[in-house]
Design an enzyme around this catalytic site. Structure first.
Site, mmCIF file in Angstrom:
data_model
loop_
_atom_site.group_PDB
_atom_site.id
_atom_site.type_symbol
_atom_site.label_atom_id
_atom_site.label_comp_id
_atom_site.label_asym_id
_atom_site.label_seq_id
_atom_site.Cartn_x
_atom_site.Cartn_y
_atom_site.Cartn_z
ATOM 1 N N LEU A 1 0.696 -0.888 0.092
ATOM 2 C CA LEU A 1 -0.365 -0.176 0.381
ATOM 3 C C LEU A 1 1.079 0.927 0.085
ATOM 4 C CD1 LEU A 1 -2.885 -0.889 2.543
ATOM 5 C CD2 LEU A 1 -3.204 -1.024 0.459
ATOM 6 N N SER A 2 0.233 2.465 -0.320
ATOM 7 C CA SER A 2 0.501 3.880 -0.166
ATOM 8 C C SER A 2 1.696 3.981 0.924
ATOM 9 C CB SER A 2 -0.162 4.577 -1.165
ATOM 10 O OG SER A 2 0.112 6.116 -0.604
ATOM 11 N N GLY A 3 1.989 4.053 1.516
ATOM 12 C CA GLY A 3 2.925 4.664 2.939
ATOM 13 C C GLY A 3 3.442 3.214 3.161
ATOM 14 N N SER A 4 3.382 2.301 3.368
ATOM 15 C CA SER A 4 3.907 0.910 3.886
ATOM 16 C C SER A 4 4.931 0.419 3.295
ATOM 17 C CB SER A 4 3.244 -0.201 3.101
ATOM 18 O OG SER A 4 4.283 -0.575 1.484
ATOM 19 N N GLY A 5 6.130 1.638 3.160
ATOM 20 C CA GLY A 5 7.292 1.459 3.151
ATOM 21 C C GLY A 5 7.999 0.895 2.234
ATOM 22 N N LYS A 6 7.704 0.878 0.829
ATOM 23 C CA LYS A 6 8.368 0.368 -0.673
ATOM 24 C C LYS A 6 9.461 1.328 -0.679
ATOM 25 C CE LYS A 6 4.592 0.736 -2.910
ATOM 26 N NZ LYS A 6 3.562 1.160 -1.575
ATOM 27 N N SER A 7 9.290 2.679 -0.758
ATOM 28 C CA SER A 7 10.408 4.133 -1.570
ATOM 29 C C SER A 7 11.370 3.448 -0.080
ATOM 30 C CB SER A 7 9.709 4.869 -2.042
ATOM 31 O OG SER A 7 8.841 4.447 -3.226
ATOM 32 N N SER B 1 1.958 -1.262 -7.668
ATOM 33 C CA SER B 1 1.584 -2.844 -8.092
ATOM 34 C C SER B 1 0.276 -3.831 -7.239
ATOM 35 C CB SER B 1 2.954 -3.685 -8.695
ATOM 36 O OG SER B 1 3.452 -3.668 -7.800
#
EC number: 2.7.1.25
Length: 199
Positions: free
Chosen positions: A35-41, A108
């Site tokens: 999700l957006s904000g889950s820490g991917k970046s 994604s």
């Protein structure tokens, strides 16, 4: 659907294996999804730095960054999201052929699209990294103030709120970002790469 006609693939005289041998590591695509904000970046940035410091040749593709150029003609409809991931999958394949470790940070949301990328890569090259966090945790973090805009009615079709997110069923790596720090997540992924003899 392929629209191009009368095209020929030109092989290189340098193979992927030769590039990997020269680099001293295998090439894989670490596909961060969540999700957006889950820490991917955040995690992929820290991991890229850690790999660089170890002399590992890697390159990071980030969802927002890619939409500034290559995919700036795509919105957030289901069709555009699908095309976004298709293009990134093809770019990731090229970087993998170049012998690099590719880090991709894209929501994604659709399992089918992630599976398509897995299919176009060689066996073992697609490493799905699920940055697991609840909607509540992501909304509390809200680093880009997107959830706030969604709640105010300024953004529609937002993944996890009014658009679906299909979590991975069997990812190679699960990083629980509610329980683990960025540093712990990086260590976990590097340990995986070492265990799999990628690096």
């Amino acid at each position: 659907m392929v629209k191009s006609q009368n095209i020929t693939w030109h092989d290189s005289e340098v193979t992927k294996n030769e590039r990997q041998e020269k680099n001293g590591h295998k090439s894989v695509v670490l596909w961060f999804t969540g999700l957006s904000g889950s820490g991917k970046s955040t995690i992929s940035v820290a991991l890229e730095k850690a790999l660089f410091e170890r002399g590992v040749r890697s390159y990071r593709l980030d969802g927002d960054n890619i939409r500034h150029g290559l995919n700036n003609n795509l919105g957030f409809s289901p069709e555009d999201r699908k095309e976004n991931i298709r293009r990134i999958g093809e770019v990731s394949k090229l970087l993998s052929d170049a012998g690099l470790i590719t880090l991709t940070a894209f929501i994604s949301p659709y399992r089918e699209d992630r599976d398509h990328v897995r299919e176009i890569l060689e066996d073992g090259e697609f490493v799905e990294v699920y940055t697991k966090a609840s909607v509540a945790a992501c909304e509390e973090r809200d680093p880009k103030q997107l959830y706030k805009k969604v709640r105010a009615g300024e953004i529609k079709n937002f993944t996890g709120i009014d658009a679906p997110y299909e979590a991975p069923e069997d990812p190679e790596i699960i990083v629980d970002t509610e329980e683990n720090s960025v540093e712990e997540a990086v260590e976990q992924i590097i340990q995986y790469l070492e265990d799999q003899k990628v690096i």
